[in-house]
Design a protein around this motif. Structure first.
Motif, PDB file in Angstrom:
ATOM      1  N   UNK A  19      55.558-124.326 -35.360  1.00 24.99           N
ATOM      2  CA  UNK A  19      54.717-124.903 -36.396  1.00 24.99           C
ATOM      3  C   UNK A  19      53.669-123.920 -36.869  1.00 24.99           C
ATOM      4  N   UNK A  20      52.537-124.464 -37.323  1.00 20.03           N
ATOM      5  CA  UNK A  20      51.512-123.606 -37.919  1.00 20.03           C
ATOM      6  C   UNK A  20      50.830-122.726 -36.882  1.00 20.03           C
ATOM      7  N   UNK A  21      50.708-123.194 -35.636  1.00 21.56           N
ATOM      8  CA  UNK A  21      50.129-122.348 -34.598  1.00 21.56           C
ATOM      9  C   UNK A  21      51.005-121.124 -34.356  1.00 21.56           C
ATOM     10  N   UNK A  22      52.315-121.292 -34.453  1.00 27.04           N
ATOM     11  CA  UNK A  22      53.218-120.145 -34.323  1.00 27.04           C
ATOM     12  C   UNK A  22      53.000-119.155 -35.457  1.00 27.04           C
ATOM     13  N   UNK A  23      52.829-119.648 -36.676  1.00 27.00           N
ATOM     14  CA  UNK A  23      52.609-118.745 -37.806  1.00 27.00           C
ATOM     15  C   UNK A  23      51.360-117.905 -37.583  1.00 27.00           C
ATOM     16  N   UNK A  24      50.282-118.524 -37.106  1.00 33.01           N
ATOM     17  CA  UNK A  24      49.063-117.765 -36.799  1.00 33.01           C
ATOM     18  C   UNK A  24      49.344-116.705 -35.741  1.00 33.01           C
ATOM     19  N   UNK A  25      50.059-117.106 -34.699  1.00 30.28           N
ATOM     20  CA  UNK A  25      50.389-116.173 -33.626  1.00 30.28           C
ATOM     21  C   UNK A  25      51.196-114.998 -34.169  1.00 30.28           C
ATOM     22  N   UNK A  26      52.203-115.313 -34.980  1.00 30.66           N
ATOM     23  CA  UNK A  26      53.047-114.288 -35.590  1.00 30.66           C
ATOM     24  C   UNK A  26      52.212-113.283 -36.382  1.00 30.66           C
ATOM     25  N   UNK A  27      51.274-113.792 -37.171  1.00 25.47           N
ATOM     26  CA  UNK A  27      50.454-112.917 -38.019  1.00 25.47           C
ATOM     27  C   UNK A  27      49.559-112.019 -37.167  1.00 25.47           C
ATOM     28  N   UNK A  28      48.899-112.599 -36.185  1.00 26.32           N
ATOM     29  CA  UNK A  28      47.939-111.828 -35.395  1.00 26.32           C
ATOM     30  C   UNK A  28      48.613-110.803 -34.500  1.00 26.32           C
ATOM     31  N   UNK A  29      49.865-111.040 -34.110  1.00 24.93           N
ATOM     32  CA  UNK A  29      50.567-110.088 -33.252  1.00 24.93           C
ATOM     33  C   UNK A  29      51.376-109.053 -34.025  1.00 24.93           C
ATOM     34  N   UNK A  30      51.392-109.150 -35.340  1.00 23.76           N
ATOM     35  CA  UNK A  30      52.144-108.182 -36.158  1.00 23.76           C
ATOM     36  C   UNK A  30      51.183-107.453 -37.112  1.00 23.76           C
ATOM     37  N   UNK A  31      50.831-108.050 -38.239  1.00 24.49           N
ATOM     38  CA  UNK A  31      49.831-107.424 -39.108  1.00 24.49           C
ATOM     39  C   UNK A  31      48.520-107.193 -38.357  1.00 24.49           C
ATOM     40  N   UNK A  32      48.176-108.147 -37.495  1.00 25.82           N
ATOM     41  CA  UNK A  32      46.942-108.009 -36.726  1.00 25.82           C
ATOM     42  C   UNK A  32      46.955-106.842 -35.765  1.00 25.82           C
ATOM     43  N   UNK A  33      48.140-106.304 -35.482  1.00 19.19           N
ATOM     44  CA  UNK A  33      48.243-105.119 -34.616  1.00 19.19           C
ATOM     45  C   UNK A  33      48.682-103.886 -35.391  1.00 19.19           C
ATOM     46  N   UNK A  34      48.495-103.934 -36.702  1.00 16.42           N
ATOM     47  CA  UNK A  34      48.720-102.732 -37.496  1.00 16.42           C
ATOM     48  C   UNK A  34      50.048-102.640 -38.205  1.00 16.42           C
ATOM     49  N   UNK A  35      50.924-103.628 -38.064  1.00 12.77           N
ATOM     50  CA  UNK A  35      52.180-103.608 -38.807  1.00 12.77           C
ATOM     51  C   UNK A  35      51.933-103.890 -40.280  1.00 12.77           C
ATOM     52  N   UNK A  36      52.950-103.633 -41.109  1.00 13.07           N
ATOM     53  CA  UNK A  36      52.790-103.859 -42.547  1.00 13.07           C
ATOM     54  C   UNK A  36      54.146-104.190 -43.166  1.00 13.07           C
ATOM     55  N   UNK A  37      54.085-104.740 -44.373  1.00 12.25           N
ATOM     56  CA  UNK A  37      55.301-105.090 -45.120  1.00 12.25           C
ATOM     57  C   UNK A  37      55.451-104.151 -46.304  1.00 12.25           C
ATOM     58  N   UNK A  38      56.664-103.617 -46.472  1.00  9.36           N
ATOM     59  CA  UNK A  38      56.961-102.737 -47.601  1.00  9.36           C
ATOM     60  C   UNK A  38      58.280-103.163 -48.222  1.00  9.36           C
ATOM     61  N   UNK A  39      58.232-103.548 -49.506  1.00  9.09           N
ATOM     62  CA  UNK A  39      59.436-103.943 -50.239  1.00  9.09           C
ATOM     63  C   UNK A  39      60.229-105.025 -49.506  1.00  9.09           C
ATOM     64  N   UNK A  40      59.511-105.983 -48.937  1.00  6.71           N
ATOM     65  CA  UNK A  40      60.152-107.099 -48.267  1.00  6.71           C
ATOM     66  C   UNK A  40      60.580-106.836 -46.838  1.00  6.71           C
ATOM     67  N   UNK A  41      60.398-105.616 -46.362  1.00  9.50           N
ATOM     68  CA  UNK A  41      60.775-105.273 -44.988  1.00  9.50           C
ATOM     69  C   UNK A  41      59.526-105.082 -44.150  1.00  9.50           C
TER      70      UNK A  41
END
Length: 614
Positions: free
Chosen positions: A240-262
Motif C-alpha cells: 500500500x501507501x506505506x510501501x510506496x514511501x519505503x520504496x521512495x526513501x530507499x531508492x531516490x532517497x539513497x541517491x538513485x535517479x530515473x532517466x528516460x523511464x529507467x
C-alpha cells in the motif's frame, strides 16, 4: 479558576483545523459575542500536525492531485452550519503566486516557494507543501473566530483527561505541573502509534536473537531505514501507501535517479522482496476529471438505508447485511456513467435498465442477468471481487514469471486509470466517497471496507507506479505474490517469505519490514490518553476503535451513554470518515462531522455559561 468558558482540543492537525473552521462558521449564530478560551494541544505544529510537518523529505508526496484537496465546505456537504468557501490547494498556490494571498511560510522557505511556483492542478504536491496549505487554513480559521474567542496553543503532549461527567474536565499535560481545566474536551488525535501485537513481538525477539533487522508497523517517514543494508535482500509485507514511501526513501532517497523511464541505481539500495494479501500495489489514482453528468448519489445506500440497517439486531454482519447494498450502489454509479457517457457499449435503453436495476435485489441472479444482457462486454461490467483480488487462483511456476505478470497488471491499470474512455471508473470512485459518508452513520463495521476503499480509491499517483515498474525492471523490487506469509527459521537464523501465487518458491532475508500503519488497539496504543480513557470506562469497538455517537462525536461509555463533556473525531474513532480533507464537491463526511461537533460544543458552552442578558 477562570469563569470564562473553556474548550480544549487535543491534537492540532488537519482534523482540529477543520473543527476550528466550523467553530468560526457557526459561532455567530449559535454563540454570539460571548467569551471563550480555546486551547489547542499538540507537540507538533498546529494546522499540519505530525504527518504534514515541514521537516520531512521533499520526496514524500501526497497521493492526491492539488486540485483534489480542499479543507473547505461547499453545498454538497450535508451539514446544518453555513458554507464558508475557500480555495483548494491548487487555487491557494495560484493565489500565493499571484500575490492575492500572503503566505509567510513561502516567503521564509525558498523550497516551499519554488514548489508553489510550479504547482498546477494535476500535480501531486509534496507533503510539506500540503503542510504549508494546512497551516494557512489554520491561521485563516483562527482569524475568523469572533473577537471574544482567545486561542491558546500548547506545544505539549496530553497525557490523560480526568474529571466528573457533570463537571469540568482536567487535561493533564506532560510539560505543565497543573492540569488544564476545560468545560469540554475534543480529541482530534489523528493516526496513532501502537505497540507490536503478539506476532510482531515474536518476530522482533527472533531478530534480536539472530542479529537480524525487523521493522514493525510504523509511519515510514519516522522509521530508521538506515539499518537496512545496501545490496541485501529485504522482505517487505505490504504493497500500500506505506510501501510506496519505503520504496521512495530507499531508492531516490539513497541517491538513485530515473532517466528516460529507467532507474539508475546508486548502489546503496537494498533489494526489496515485496508481497501482501493481494500481491499487487493499490490501484493508481485516476488521472482525469469528470466531464458531463455526475451519477446521482447516494441512490441505494444512503441515509434511509442506514436507518433501516440500524433498526436490525446489532452488530451487523458486514459481508451479509451491508456489502450487497454497497455493491449495488457502486454498480449504480458505474452503469449510470456507462449509459450516459459511453452508450455505444450498452445494448439496452437507459430508462428501462435503470428501472429494472432499481427493482432487482442486491446480489441476486436477476441483477446479474440484467447486467449481462445490457452490457455485452464483460470488461465493461463492474466486478468488485475481481478488482479486489486479481491474483486469486493465479499460479506461476517461478518468481521470474510472476514479475512479468505483475508488471503487466500495473501497466494495464495505469493505462485504464488515465483513459477518460473508462470514465465509469471515476464514477465508481465518487460512489466510494458517497458510501463512506453513509457508513459513518453505522459506526464500526470492521476493517474490510477500509482496506477495500484504500486499495481502490486511495492508491498512489500514477508517476509512482511508473517508478515502481522501473524499479522492478532494474531488479531493485521483486514481487512475491498474493497471500504472502513470513516464517522465522530458528535453525538458519533468517526470515523466509513465500506466497500462494508461486508455490514452492522461498525467499530468505536477514531483514523484514512491515510496510503498514499500526492498527488501533486499546491495549497496545502508545497514547496514554487513550489508554486511560479506556480504563476509565470509554467503550471500544471489536476492532479497537473508540466508540462515539455518530451524530456529534461524543465518546460513549460501555453502557452506550454519551459523555456530556468529551468528544472525539478522526481515525481512532468508530466514526472514521476517510480523511480530514477531501475532493471539492464530494460531500466531505469529515466536514459534516466537524460541523455537528462544533455546533453541539457551542450550544453546550452557551448553556453552561448563560449570558446574564439572555
Amino acid at each position: 479558576m477562570s469563569a470564562r468558558p473553556v474548550l480544549a482540543v487535543v491534537g492540532a492537525g488537519p482534523r482540529a483545523t477543520g473543527l476550528v473552521e466550523r467553530l468560526a462558521a457557526n459561532a455567530p449564530a449559535l454563540y454570539g459575542d460571548r467569551p471563550l478560551d480555546l486551547h489547542l494541544i499538540d507537540p507538533h505544529p498546529p494546522g499540519s500536525g505530525r504527518i504534514w510537518r515541514r521537516d520531512q523529505s521533499a520526496l514524500l508526496w501526497m497521493n492526491s492531485m492539488a486540485e483534489d484537496v480542499t479543507m473547505f465546505t461547499d453545498d454538497t456537504v450535508r451539514q446544518e452550519g453555513p458554507v464558508r468557501p475557500g480555495p483548494a490547494l491548487d487555487a491557494w498556490a495560484a493565489d500565493v503566486r499571484e500575490g492575492r494571498t500572503d503566505c509567510a511560510e513561502a516567503a521564509a522557505d525558498p523550497r516551499i516557494r519554488a514548489e508553489i511556483e510550479t504547482l498546477r492542478g494535476r500535480d501531486f504536491p509534496s507533503r510539506r507543501l500540503q503542510g504549508a496549505y494546512l497551516r494557512w487554513v489554520y491561521a485563516r480559521s483562527v482569524a475568523a473566530l469572533p473577537p471574544a474567542v482567545t486561542v491558546h496553543e500548547h506545544r505539549d503532549l496530553a497525557l490523560r483527561v480526568t474529571g466528573p461527567r457533570d463537571g469540568r474536565q482536567l487535561v493533564h499535560l506532560a510539560g505543565r505541573p497543573e492540569p488544564l481545566a476545560a468545560d469540554l474536551v475534543v480529541l482530534t488525535l489523528g493516526h496513532l502509534d501502537a505497540g507490536p501485537d503478539g506476532e510482531q513481538r515474536a518476530l522482533s525477539a527472533f531478530a534480536r536473537r539472530h542479529g537480524l533487522v525487523h521493522l514493525p508497523p510504523d509511519f515510514t517517514a519516522d522509521s530508521d531505514l538506515g539499518v537496512l543494508p545496501a545490496g541485501e535482500p529485504v522482505i517487505v509485507r505490504g504493497l500500500g501507501l506505506a510501501f510506496i514511501d519505503l520504496m521512495v526513501l530507499l531508492t531516490e532517497g539513497r541517491g538513485g535517479r530515473y532517466e528516460n523511464g529507467a532507474y539508475v541505481p546508486s548502489g546503496r539500495e537494498p533489494v526489496l522482496y515485496a508481497g501482501s494479501r493481494r500481491g499487487i500495489p493499490y490501484r493508481a489514482k485516476i488521472g482525469y476529471g469528470l466531464q458531463g453528468e455526475r451519477p446521482p448519489l447516494p441512490r441505494f445506500f444512503g441515509p434511509e438505508r442506514a436507518a433501516e440497517l440500524l433498526d436490525r439486531p446489532q452488530p451487523l454482519h458486514f459481508r451479509r447485511e451491508i456489502w450487497p447494498y454497497i455493491d449495488k450502489e457502486l454498480g449504480h454509479a458505474h452503469y449510470h456513467r456507462l449509459f450516459t457517457a459511453h452508450p455505444e457499449r450498452t445494448a439496452a435503453g437507459r430508462a428501462a435498465f435503470e428501472e429494472k436495476y432499481a427493482a432487482a435485489e442486491p446480489g441476486s441472479a436477476a441483477l446479474r442477468d440484467l447486467i449481462a444482457d445490457a452490457v455485452p462486454d464483460p470488461a465493461d461490467r463492474l466486478d468488485l471481487a475481481a478488482l479486489d483480488r486479481p491474483l486469486d487462483g493465479v499460479r506461476h511456476a517461478s518468481l521470474d514469471g510472476l514479475q512479468e505478470a505483475v508488471r503487466a497488471h500495473i501497466e494495464a491499470d495505469l493505462a485504464r486509470r488515465h483513459d477518460p474512455g473508462h470514465s465509469e471508473d471515476l464514477a465508481v470512485f465518487l460512489g466510494l466517497l458517497s458510501v463512506y459518508g453513509t457508513l459513518v452513520r453505522l459506526g464500526d463495521t470492521g476493517n474490510e471496507w477500509h482496506g477495500f476503499f484504500s486499495y481502490l480509491a486511495s492508491g498512489p499517483p500514477g508517476p509512482r507506479l511508473r517508478q515502481l515498474l522501473a524499479l522492478s525492471r532494474a531488479g531493485v523490487v521483486r514481487f512475491l505474490g498474493a497471500g504472502t506469509t513470513v516464517e522465522a527459521d530458528e535453525e538458519r537464523g533468517v526470515f523466509r517469505a513465500s506466497s500462494s501465487t508461486v508455490p514452492g518458491e522461498r525467499v530468505e532475508a536477514r531483514a523484514l519490514v512491515e510496510a503498514r500503519l499500526p492498527g488501533p488497539a486499546p491495549g497496545r496504543t502508545r497514547s496514554s490518553l487513550l489508554r486511560t480513557l479506556h480504563a476509565d470506562g470509554a467503550a471500544v469497538t471489536a476492532t479497537g476503535l473508540l466508540a462515539v455517537d455518530p451524530g456529534d462525536g461524543r465518546i460513549l461509555d460501555r453502557s452506550g451513554r454519551p459523555h456530556p463533556r468529551r468528544f472525539a473525531l478522526g481515525p481512532h474513532t468508530a466514526a472514521r470518515a476517510g480523511g480530514a480533507f477531501t475532493r471539492p464537491r464530494t460531500g466531505g463526511p469529515a466536514f459534516a462531522q466537524n460541523d455537528a461537533t462544533a455546533r453541539t460544543a457551542l450550544t453546550l458552552l452557551r448553556d453552561l455559561h448563560p449570558d446574564p442578558g439572555d
